[in-house]
Write a protein that holds these residues in place. Structure first.
Motif, PDB file in Angstrom:
ATOM      1  N   VAL A  91       1.001  -1.290   0.311  1.00  0.00           N
ATOM      2  CA  VAL A  91       0.149   0.150  -0.049  1.00  0.00           C
ATOM      3  C   VAL A  91       0.874   1.302   0.073  1.00  0.00           C
ATOM      4  CG1 VAL A  91      -1.998   1.344   1.162  1.00  0.00           C
ATOM      5  CG2 VAL A  91      -1.740  -1.266   1.408  1.00  0.00           C
ATOM      6  N   CYS A  92       0.879   1.975  -1.113  1.00  0.00           N
ATOM      7  CA  CYS A  92       1.708   3.373  -1.327  1.00  0.00           C
ATOM      8  C   CYS A  92       0.802   4.500  -0.892  1.00  0.00           C
ATOM      9  CB  CYS A  92       2.282   3.416  -2.614  1.00  0.00           C
ATOM     10  SG  CYS A  92       3.504   1.970  -2.938  1.00  0.00           S
ATOM     11  N   ALA A  93       0.849   4.951   0.410  1.00  0.00           N
ATOM     12  CA  ALA A  93       0.090   6.002   0.869  1.00  0.00           C
ATOM     13  C   ALA A  93       0.776   7.239   1.090  1.00  0.00           C
ATOM     14  CB  ALA A  93      -0.565   5.615   2.172  1.00  0.00           C
ATOM     15  N   ALA A  94       2.298   7.072   1.016  1.00  0.00           N
ATOM     16  CA  ALA A  94       3.355   8.030   1.276  1.00  0.00           C
ATOM     17  C   ALA A  94       3.217   9.427   0.004  1.00  0.00           C
ATOM     18  CB  ALA A  94       4.770   7.635   0.867  1.00  0.00           C
ATOM     19  N   ALA A  95       3.201  10.612   0.312  1.00  0.00           N
ATOM     20  CA  ALA A  95       3.370  11.644  -0.425  1.00  0.00           C
ATOM     21  C   ALA A  95       4.852  11.779  -0.807  1.00  0.00           C
ATOM     22  CB  ALA A  95       2.846  12.720   0.224  1.00  0.00           C
ATOM     23  N   VAL A  96       5.334  10.883  -1.893  1.00  0.00           N
ATOM     24  CA  VAL A  96       6.912  10.983  -2.081  1.00  0.00           C
ATOM     25  C   VAL A  96       6.914  12.063  -2.936  1.00  0.00           C
ATOM     26  CG1 VAL A  96       8.570   9.614  -3.227  1.00  0.00           C
ATOM     27  CG2 VAL A  96       6.726   8.463  -2.249  1.00  0.00           C
ATOM     28  N   ALA A  97       8.243  12.859  -2.508  1.00  0.00           N
ATOM     29  CA  ALA A  97       8.724  14.053  -3.611  1.00  0.00           C
ATOM     30  C   ALA A  97       8.885  13.605  -4.733  1.00  0.00           C
ATOM     31  CB  ALA A  97       9.908  14.630  -2.799  1.00  0.00           C
ATOM     32  N   ASN A 124      12.832  11.406  -8.868  1.00  0.00           N
ATOM     33  CA  ASN A 124      12.814  10.362  -7.859  1.00  0.00           C
ATOM     34  C   ASN A 124      12.099   8.960  -8.657  1.00  0.00           C
ATOM     35  OD1 ASN A 124      14.021  11.276  -5.483  1.00  0.00           O
ATOM     36  ND2 ASN A 124      12.262  12.301  -4.676  1.00  0.00           N
ATOM     37  N   PRO A 125      12.321   7.981  -8.076  1.00  0.00           N
ATOM     38  CA  PRO A 125      12.049   6.792  -8.387  1.00  0.00           C
ATOM     39  C   PRO A 125      10.495   6.884  -8.173  1.00  0.00           C
ATOM     40  CG  PRO A 125      13.177   6.407  -6.414  1.00  0.00           C
ATOM     41  CD  PRO A 125      13.520   7.763  -6.816  1.00  0.00           C
ATOM     42  N   ASP A 126       9.475   6.184  -8.850  1.00  0.00           N
ATOM     43  CA  ASP A 126       8.178   6.133  -8.442  1.00  0.00           C
ATOM     44  C   ASP A 126       8.089   4.601  -7.852  1.00  0.00           C
ATOM     45  OD1 ASP A 126       5.374   5.597  -8.715  1.00  0.00           O
ATOM     46  OD2 ASP A 126       5.128   7.191  -9.813  1.00  0.00           O
ATOM     47  N   ILE A 127       8.015   4.817  -6.607  1.00  0.00           N
ATOM     48  CA  ILE A 127       7.901   3.541  -5.581  1.00  0.00           C
ATOM     49  C   ILE A 127       6.802   2.774  -5.973  1.00  0.00           C
ATOM     50  CG2 ILE A 127       7.782   2.945  -3.475  1.00  0.00           C
ATOM     51  CD1 ILE A 127       9.175   5.647  -2.673  1.00  0.00           C
ATOM     52  N   LEU A 128       5.533   3.486  -6.266  1.00  0.00           N
ATOM     53  CA  LEU A 128       4.068   2.463  -6.530  1.00  0.00           C
ATOM     54  C   LEU A 128       4.342   1.686  -7.967  1.00  0.00           C
ATOM     55  CD1 LEU A 128       1.259   1.786  -6.065  1.00  0.00           C
ATOM     56  CD2 LEU A 128       0.485   3.854  -7.173  1.00  0.00           C
ATOM     57  N   ALA A 129       4.806   2.432  -8.703  1.00  0.00           N
ATOM     58  CA  ALA A 129       5.157   1.997 -10.210  1.00  0.00           C
ATOM     59  C   ALA A 129       6.143   0.716 -10.215  1.00  0.00           C
ATOM     60  CB  ALA A 129       5.657   3.028 -11.443  1.00  0.00           C
ATOM     61  N   GLY A 144      -2.567   1.846  -4.499  1.00  0.00           N
ATOM     62  CA  GLY A 144      -1.992   3.272  -4.567  1.00  0.00           C
ATOM     63  C   GLY A 144      -3.027   4.185  -4.261  1.00  0.00           C
ATOM     64  N   PHE A 145      -2.644   5.457  -3.973  1.00  0.00           N
ATOM     65  CA  PHE A 145      -3.493   6.515  -3.755  1.00  0.00           C
ATOM     66  C   PHE A 145      -3.305   7.510  -4.694  1.00  0.00           C
ATOM     67  CE2 PHE A 145      -5.069   6.442   0.500  1.00  0.00           C
ATOM     68  CZ  PHE A 145      -4.872   5.109   1.216  1.00  0.00           C
ATOM     69  N   ALA A 146      -4.400   8.352  -4.910  1.00  0.00           N
ATOM     70  CA  ALA A 146      -4.527   9.307  -5.886  1.00  0.00           C
ATOM     71  C   ALA A 146      -5.319  10.509  -5.178  1.00  0.00           C
ATOM     72  CB  ALA A 146      -5.384   8.961  -7.338  1.00  0.00           C
ATOM     73  N   ALA A 158      -7.101   6.908 -14.850  1.00  0.00           N
ATOM     74  CA  ALA A 158      -6.050   6.866 -15.801  1.00  0.00           C
ATOM     75  C   ALA A 158      -4.565   6.664 -14.959  1.00  0.00           C
ATOM     76  CB  ALA A 158      -5.978   8.277 -16.371  1.00  0.00           C
ATOM     77  N   LYS A 159      -4.621   6.817 -13.748  1.00  0.00           N
ATOM     78  CA  LYS A 159      -3.547   6.694 -12.728  1.00  0.00           C
ATOM     79  C   LYS A 159      -3.317   5.153 -12.577  1.00  0.00           C
ATOM     80  CE  LYS A 159      -2.238   9.949 -10.437  1.00  0.00           C
ATOM     81  NZ  LYS A 159      -2.029  11.151  -9.364  1.00  0.00           N
ATOM     82  N   ARG A 160      -4.335   4.377 -12.260  1.00  0.00           N
ATOM     83  CA  ARG A 160      -4.427   3.058 -11.980  1.00  0.00           C
ATOM     84  C   ARG A 160      -3.811   2.349 -13.185  1.00  0.00           C
ATOM     85  NH1 ARG A 160      -6.494  -1.916 -11.789  1.00  0.00           N
ATOM     86  NH2 ARG A 160      -7.324  -1.736 -13.922  1.00  0.00           N
ATOM     87  N   ARG A 162      -1.662   3.647 -15.417  1.00  0.00           N
ATOM     88  CA  ARG A 162      -0.522   4.293 -15.724  1.00  0.00           C
ATOM     89  C   ARG A 162       0.338   3.569 -14.801  1.00  0.00           C
ATOM     90  NH1 ARG A 162      -1.477   9.232 -15.461  1.00  0.00           N
ATOM     91  NH2 ARG A 162      -0.577   9.884 -13.487  1.00  0.00           N
ATOM     92  N   LYS A 163       0.307   3.552 -13.569  1.00  0.00           N
ATOM     93  CA  LYS A 163       1.144   2.956 -12.525  1.00  0.00           C
ATOM     94  C   LYS A 163       1.078   1.266 -12.392  1.00  0.00           C
ATOM     95  CE  LYS A 163       1.726   6.996  -9.960  1.00  0.00           C
ATOM     96  NZ  LYS A 163       2.771   7.645  -9.396  1.00  0.00           N
ATOM     97  N   GLY A 164       0.270   0.807 -13.184  1.00  0.00           N
ATOM     98  CA  GLY A 164       0.070  -0.663 -13.043  1.00  0.00           C
ATOM     99  C   GLY A 164      -0.485  -1.375 -11.753  1.00  0.00           C
TER     100      GLY A 164
END
Ligand code: C5P
Length: 221
Positions: A91-97, A124-129, A144-146, A158-160, A162-164
């Motif tokens: 579960v990626c709930a972080a607000a990653v820079a 930065n790397p996209d952790i969710l992707a 993931g979160f949007a 669309a984000k779902r 794109r991120k996979g």
């Protein structure tokens, strides 16, 4: 709650902001409180999962029943997530820079009369992707979160794709909703074949309902 439907399942959860150093005393950050991510880690642990919470700097106590890895940067967050694999649930709930400062100074930058320094940023790397990418170590259920401000369902769907990831928890963070740092959240759960709109509830209640949905997912497969 004595039911442990997630017993034997491993989960990794990201929460909070990241801090990206400019020099030894300064950093780039954001206003994420970590409340939703920490609540999800606690809720998954409550249902019996073995949870690693990878958290950026927050003011929150470590949630009960979780192993907590405290990190600062997005690159440290990714490394800690990968070290927590294999897992059944991510579960990626972080607000990653989105960016870090390329080549941060190892000394405090000085006001030397030469004008303000130019900061060069790098992606930065996209952790969710990254966690969603196909492969042997991909968790079976990646969530993931949007956070969107308008057209929430369209952008989140669309984000779902794109991120996979498997599911997206979408919320409206328009000014005035009070979601950022607030105690309540109004979300939509977006899966491949269905969208559920949940009533406004506390972040703890959102977390409990999401953990139950994850447990139901593993009961079905
Ligand atoms: O692209 P955006 O930031 O809107 O996507 C939000 C989702 O992606 C959240 O689940 C967030 O935790 C995740 N994310 C991530 N790594 C990034 C950026 C976002 O895991 N570098």
């Amino acid at each position: 709650d004595l039911r442990k439907p997630l017993a034997g399942r491993r989960a990794v959860v990201t929460s909070g902001p990241t801090h990206e150093p400019i020099d030894p005393v300064r950093y780039i950050a954001n206003r994420s409180s970590g409340r939703q991510g920490h609540a999800i880690a606690a809720a998954l642990a409550q249902l019996g999962a073995e949870v690693t919470l990878v958290s950026g700097p927050t003011r929150l106590p470590d949630p009960p029943g979780c192993t907590v890895r405290h990190i600062e940067t997005a690159r440290e967050m990714l490394a800690a997530c990968e070290a927590a694999l294999p897992a059944d649930i991510a579960v990626c709930a972080a607000a990653v820079a989105d960016w870090h400062v390329a080549g941060p100074s190892d000394r405090k930058l000085k006001k030397d009369g030469g004008g303000p320094p130019a900061l060069e940023l790098a992606e930065n790397p996209d952790i969710l992707a990254t966690l969603s990418a196909p492969g042997g170590r991909r968790p079976a259920l990646v969530i993931g979160f949007a956070a969107e401000t308008g057209d929430v369902l369209a952008y989140a769907t669309a984000k779902r794709a794109r991120k996979g990831c498997d599911w997206i928890v979408a919320n409206d963070v328009s000014p005035g909703t009070g979601t950022f740092g607030g105690s309540d959240n109004t979300v939509h759960l977006i899966r491949a074949d269905a969208v559920e709109s949940w009533p406004t509830m506390t972040k703890e209640a959102v977390a409990a309902r999401l953990a139950e949905a994850a447990a139901a997912y593993f009961e079905r497969i």
